[in-house]
Scaffold this motif. Structure first.
Motif: not given
Lengths: 321, 321
Positions: A225-226, A228, A255, A259, A309, A275
């Motif tokens: 997963t983005r 964190d 995800e 986004e 990113l 995220p």
């Protein structure tokens, strides 16, 4: 350690205590499908996330001796930064145990705030052990990121602000959830509000723990997963109990939905959401949070995202509305 | 048209008048080279720029008859959006004359706010003539974007908020400048503050007008700029006089400095700033605004930027701090 639990009164006291040290982040209007909702822009907090609130409350409650011996925290970034900023302001030495794959944006900001960083490998080392060892060596105080009464009560100051800014308790509130410190604190601050915790797909241990009535770990192997900031594998009884008592329920988002929410936040709210900070907005946009009305609040909890990113996510979603 | 000039009292009255209709945008701390500065995040205003302030003030002062006949405005986008949102809220029909090369993000938002759009070619047609013709045909009221006492006084409400939020007048304030409505309004609201207007390179007609003591047009051909919101070729005596009376001076920044400031705003303030909205921050970062101290305010005036352009600017600057 005491058996003290976080309480509504504790949250009120924490809100007063931290007010001079944190930004009263704005509650921004969002017109969405004919309804005016509200966004608590906690990404505008100092350090870029709500974490300054809990860290400040915890550190303000330390005695003189403990302050001199310093504090230790383990964190992928936002809690680290919150502790580092609070510690610098109060003149307390801070050491942060941070995974070596933490976003550079968070690592750099933590160093810039004057904290020392000790790296570890997320896959092979235990940050709990490293943190405990450092705390023992220096006599320093370990500042947990969510499993702590003072930290939870400090995070709840965001909920106190929301009630004051809205002039009433929200009917519904959508909030990003990792360990549950922010959502539990807000649930205590706003006991009449329906709380919906939001997690990334495959990391919905709070949702499943709320259903089961006890802490249920993430199913392994958890997907990448983005988010964190939300990679917590097991919630705390402290946060879970507060959320259960308020009747909270949990949902998850993909995800892709996260986004899209980041792009929406940039375009329609002019806010940079990371995220993990965007999951509650993602749940709103994807219709996963049930009915929403004039009196709904969505929390954007953080905005520390790797610049490259972030640029690529915005580029991918530039054509979407 | 009267000979009335914008005044400090007029700004105070406007600030009270518009307060229920606009967002009190946050004044956010920015720690910069050891000094704590303040950022007025007007990109978080409804519609994404300060323009809602002046438009709301102007429209609230219209009589019932005039409201029924509607309003016309010409604008590259932010003023259009401000007028459209204010008009919808007050139930007033709005027509916007907009260049065909206006950013889609602004055009779409203006349509979404319920206004009609009439396009024109920036190179070959006169928006003033089109606007005047439409106003004459419908008996509608033309709402100028800056050359108007009520509009200037409405924009000044941002300055009233800054003084209240800071608890004192800033020593220095850096503000993006197109026609000068925002900077003149703020100068009236904060008469003891040193005002620095900031424009894009080659579009520094306010700076040169302030030096000359009279409106001096942009030197043709003016270079291309990403600051669609600041492409004003001649300032108004109304805005110029207010700024001259306050002792304001003007500086300019390069396109490169503007892009770097947009990336800085995303990374360190978690704010989306459009090019024209970021020029004052660019002047700070590039050291073009002279000494700054604890009591300096930087205005980010808007955040409506084409998503793809924005993504590419962030990507280009992702490596920079």
């Amino acid at each position: 350690m005491s058996d003290r639990k976080p309480t509504a009164n504790g949250v009120s006291a924490a809100a007063e205590r931290v007010a001079p040290h944190v930004t009263r982040t704005p509650l921004l209007p969002l017109d969405w499908r004919g309804v005016r909702l509200w966004v608590k822009a906690e990404c505008l907090q100092q350090g870029g996330s709500f974490k300054l609130r809990g860290a400040t409350n915890r550190l303000l409650l330390l005695g003189e001796d403990a302050r001199r011996r310093g504090v230790v925290a383990f964190s992928s970034g936002n809690h680290a930064l919150g502790v580092a900023i609070a510690a610098r302001r109060l003149g307390i030495p801070a050491t942060i145990v941070m995974p070596s794959d933490a976003p550079a944006v968070k690592r750099d900001a933590t160093l810039a705030a004057g904290a020392a960083i000790v790296g570890y490998d997320r896959a092979t080392e235990s940050r709990e052990e490293i943190g405990a060892r450092l705390a023992a060596e220096k006599g320093a105080t370990l500042v947990p990121s969510f499993d702590d009464v003072d930290v939870i009560e400090g995070q709840g100051s965001a909920g106190v602000e929301i009630g004051a800014q809205l002039g009433r308790a929200p009917d519904k509130l959508l909030v990003p959830c990792g360990g549950g410190g922010l959502s539990a604190g807000i649930a205590l601050a706003l006991p009449d509000t329906e709380i919906v915790t939001v997690e990334p797909e495959g990391w919905d241990d709070m949702a499943r723990s709320l259903e089961a009535g006890r802490p249920v770990p993430v199913r392994e192997p958890a997907p990448p997963t983005r988010c964190d900031a939300l990679q917590t594998k097991l919630v705390s009884p402290l946060t879970l109990d507060a959320l259960r008592a308020s009747g909270a329920r949990g949902v998850w988002v993909s995800e892709q939905e996260i986004e899209a929410a980041m792009a929406f936040a940039a375009r329609h709210l002019r806010l940079v959401a990371e995220p993990g900070g965007a999951v509650a907005l993602a749940a709103l946009l994807a219709g996963k949070a049930g009915d929403v009305g004039e009196n709904t609040v969505v929390v954007i909890s953080g905005g520390n995202v790797d610049p490259l990113l972030y640029a690529r996510i915005l580029e991918t979603h530039a054509a979407a509305r």
